[in-house]
Scaffold this active site. Structure first.
Site, PDB file in Angstrom:
ATOM      1  N   ASN A 158      43.637  26.031  27.837  1.00 34.49           N
ATOM      2  CA  ASN A 158      44.311  24.843  28.382  1.00 34.49           C
ATOM      3  C   ASN A 158      43.390  23.907  29.161  1.00 34.49           C
ATOM      4  O   ASN A 158      43.680  22.732  29.310  1.00 34.49           O
ATOM      5  CB  ASN A 158      45.560  25.215  29.185  1.00 34.49           C
ATOM      6  CG  ASN A 158      45.269  26.074  30.387  1.00 34.49           C
ATOM      7  OD1 ASN A 158      44.140  26.536  30.574  1.00 34.49           O
ATOM      8  ND2 ASN A 158      46.264  26.307  31.217  1.00 34.49           N
ATOM      9  N   GLU A 253      41.836  34.715  37.109  1.00 34.99           N
ATOM     10  CA  GLU A 253      43.073  33.979  37.312  1.00 34.99           C
ATOM     11  C   GLU A 253      43.889  34.135  36.047  1.00 34.99           C
ATOM     12  O   GLU A 253      43.494  33.694  34.972  1.00 34.99           O
ATOM     13  CB  GLU A 253      42.821  32.509  37.599  1.00 34.99           C
ATOM     14  CG  GLU A 253      44.057  31.814  38.109  1.00 34.99           C
ATOM     15  CD  GLU A 253      44.404  30.599  37.294  1.00 34.99           C
ATOM     16  OE1 GLU A 253      45.549  30.536  36.814  1.00 34.99           O
ATOM     17  OE2 GLU A 253      43.538  29.726  37.112  1.00 34.99           O
ATOM     18  N   CYS A 287      48.995  27.433  34.000  1.00 34.28           N
ATOM     19  CA  CYS A 287      49.438  28.619  34.755  1.00 34.28           C
ATOM     20  C   CYS A 287      50.136  28.209  36.039  1.00 34.28           C
ATOM     21  O   CYS A 287      50.917  28.977  36.585  1.00 34.28           O
ATOM     22  CB  CYS A 287      48.301  29.603  35.002  1.00 34.28           C
ATOM     23  SG  CYS A 287      46.726  28.870  35.079  1.00 34.28           S
TER      24      CYS A 287
HETATM   25  O1  G3P Z   1      46.334  26.869  33.900  1.00 36.92           O
HETATM   26  C1  G3P Z   1      45.152  26.767  34.580  1.00 36.92           C
HETATM   27  C2  G3P Z   1      45.301  26.446  36.037  1.00 36.92           C
HETATM   28  O2  G3P Z   1      44.086  26.575  36.664  1.00 36.92           O
HETATM   29  C3  G3P Z   1      46.056  25.168  36.320  1.00 36.92           C
HETATM   30  O3  G3P Z   1      45.362  24.106  36.839  1.00 36.92           O
HETATM   31  O4  G3P Z   1      45.045  21.785  37.600  1.00 36.92           O
HETATM   32  O5  G3P Z   1      46.893  22.305  36.020  1.00 36.92           O
HETATM   33  O6  G3P Z   1      47.040  23.053  38.366  1.00 36.92           O
HETATM   34  P1  G3P Z   1      46.132  22.741  37.225  1.00 36.92           P
END
Ligand code: G3P
Length: 478
Positions: A158, A253, A287
């Site tokens: 992603n 993570e 996530c």
């Molecule tokens: O899904 C990966 C995670 O690190 C999300 O990042 O920037 O979308 O909150 P963000």
């Protein structure tokens, strides 16, 4: 057509001796978009060897020079934003504008990492012995941070660029070398990103990028004796890696089931805007996406009405048109999401929109009256489907949040700051956002998950620290 992108090893672009390639399927067309090399274990061994050699002299390169090269790479990365973003559109169906944002954010992350690196690594600590009982002032302890060696970075599909540089930058500034294993979807964007580091002029072998089949080189990489640290972002694979990895620091993570708790006194327009942004941006494939709404019964109808009105305005279609909702990453992912939706349907959830799917494209869907016996109450769809559970007390919401195996982020909406802080304290998650949807950024904030959501903490400062070890030199006076 037919071109297979080369992998990056020992400062050179190479073809694999396997003669095999891995296909990258465009999620929108469901046809092969690109091909990358299927590297062999032998090739991984070579990459590890050169990473080990390169690291030794890199660790002796002055810190300001390491930072200077990172600044250079950041500028080159930003200059190459258009072709890299195009790969993100084709490989992972990221909406065109978000794809550009990812690359720009990555350049900024690398620059900030260079600045933070010179500050925090440029400073040591000095202790004297006579503060501990029974000691005279006969020992001076000089404490500094030294690199770990070779860092293995495995980012997810992603954010193939941003979550690669969030590992590469800290590793390099701290004097480590780095081996990147990009996700298959996103591998070409990652190779292009690696090319920017190549152009910046990093010494050969210091950074490399190997592509290939997980079954062939996945375990081989993560269990390789040459690896001194693993930084992984992704799904359940992370749990398997943590069980198999040797005695090395891990930064992980993994998934999340971020809850959004809505109290009766919340600003409902703000709530609706954040539920839509948090739940549906990049089609829910983050996530940190809002993955379950826990709303007080008394305001539930009003919240649902506002969210429905906003969902109706989301555009659905190809990433090239910069649609809000784009095809999910793969057919198997779309099938998994559909399985969760059908389970909820069978168990009596209320569908706020009609369920619609074409290929990998799934229309945004809000499911009301979800109950704990439904899979979607607990599992993360990683798609544009959002469950709503009605609650009768904040405690009920906290209880649902804490009953999850995940503990990445969560959010709470209320105008009462005291209640917000108490709820934040009670939520077993790495971060709680008050009056906003969960998010990792800004990228220097700490980012961590409890339970199955991860190991350690990220964010620029924490990642630099995590990729170093403390070294003490004690001067003993007569
Ligand atoms: O899904 C990966 C995670 O690190 C999300 O990042 O920037 O979308 O909150 P963000």
């Amino acid at each position: 057509d037919g071109e297979v992108y080369k992998y990056y090893s020992d400062g050179e672009w190479k073809k694999s001796s396997s003669g095999k390639s891995v296909a990258i399927i465009n999620p929108t067309t469901r046809k092969t978009q690109y091909k990358v090399q299927a590297c062999t274990q032998e090739e991984v061994n070579k990459v590890m060897e050169s990473a080990k050699i390169a690291q030794k002299s890199w660790a002796k390169t002055p810190l300001w020079k390491r930072a200077e090269l990172l600044h250079k790479a950041a500028a080159i990365l930003k200059k190459h934003k258009a072709p890299i973003a195009e790969c993100l559109v084709k490989e992972i169906a990221k909406p065109a504008k978000d794809a550009v944002t990812e690359v720009v954010r990555s350049g900024d992350l690398v620059s900030y990492t260079a600045e933070e690196g010179v500050r925090i690594l440029g400073e040591g600590k000095f202790l004297v012995s006579d503060s501990f009982a029974g000691n005279e002032r006969t020992k001076y302890c000089l404490i500094s941070k030294i690199p770990l060696g070779v860092v293995l970075a495995i980012p997810p599909f992603n954010y193939p660029v941003n979550l690669a540089v969030s590992k590469i930058g800290p590793a390099l500034v701290a004097g480590n070398s780095l081996v990147l294993k990009p996700p298959t979807q996103g591998a070409v964007a990652a190779l292009h990103m690696a090319h920017c580091f190549h152009l910046a002029g990093f010494p050969k072998g210091l950074i490399s990028c190997v592509t290939g089949k997980g079954s062939e080189i996945g375990d081989f990489l993560t269990m390789h004796s040459g690896v001194n640290c693993i930084s992984f972002t992704g799904g359940d694979t992370g749990i398997a890696i943590s069980k198999k990895a040797g005695m090395i620091p891990l930064q992980m993570e993994l998934g999340g089931k971020d809850a959004c708790i809505v109290l009766e006194d919340a600003d409902l327009d703000l709530v609706a805007a954040n539920i839509v942004k948090g739940g549906f941006s990049y089609s829910g494939q983050r996530c940190t996406a809002v993955k379950v709404v826990l709303v007080m019964e008394s305001v539930a109808d009003a919240v649902i009405k506002k969210v429905k009105a906003k969902v109706a305005k989301l555009t659905v279609g190809p990433p090239e048109d910069d649609c809000d909702i784009t095809p999910v990453v793969s057919e198997s992912s779309a099938n998994f999401i559909e399985g969760l939706v059908m389970d909820a349907k069978q168990k009596g959830a209320t569908f706020c929109q009609e369920y619609k799917r074409e290929g990998n494209l799934i229309w945004p869907l809000l499911l009301d009256n979800v109950r704990p016996d439904m899979r979607i109450a607990w599992e993360e769809p990683f798609g544009p489907v959002l469950p709503v559970i009605r609650i009768n007390s904040p405690e009920e919401g906290i209880h649902h949040c804490n009953a999850s195996n995940f503990g990445l982020q969560g959010c709470v909406f209320t105008k009462d700051i005291n209640k917000a802080v108490l709820i934040s304290d009670a939520m077993e998650t790495g971060t709680v956002q008050i009056n906003s949807a969960p998010a990792r950024g800004p990228d220097h904030f700490p980012f961590q998950g409890l339970k199955d959501s991860g190991i350690g903490s990220q964010g620029i400062t924490n990642s630099i620290n995590m990729m170093t070890k403390i070294k003490s030199t004690v001067i003993n006076l007569p």
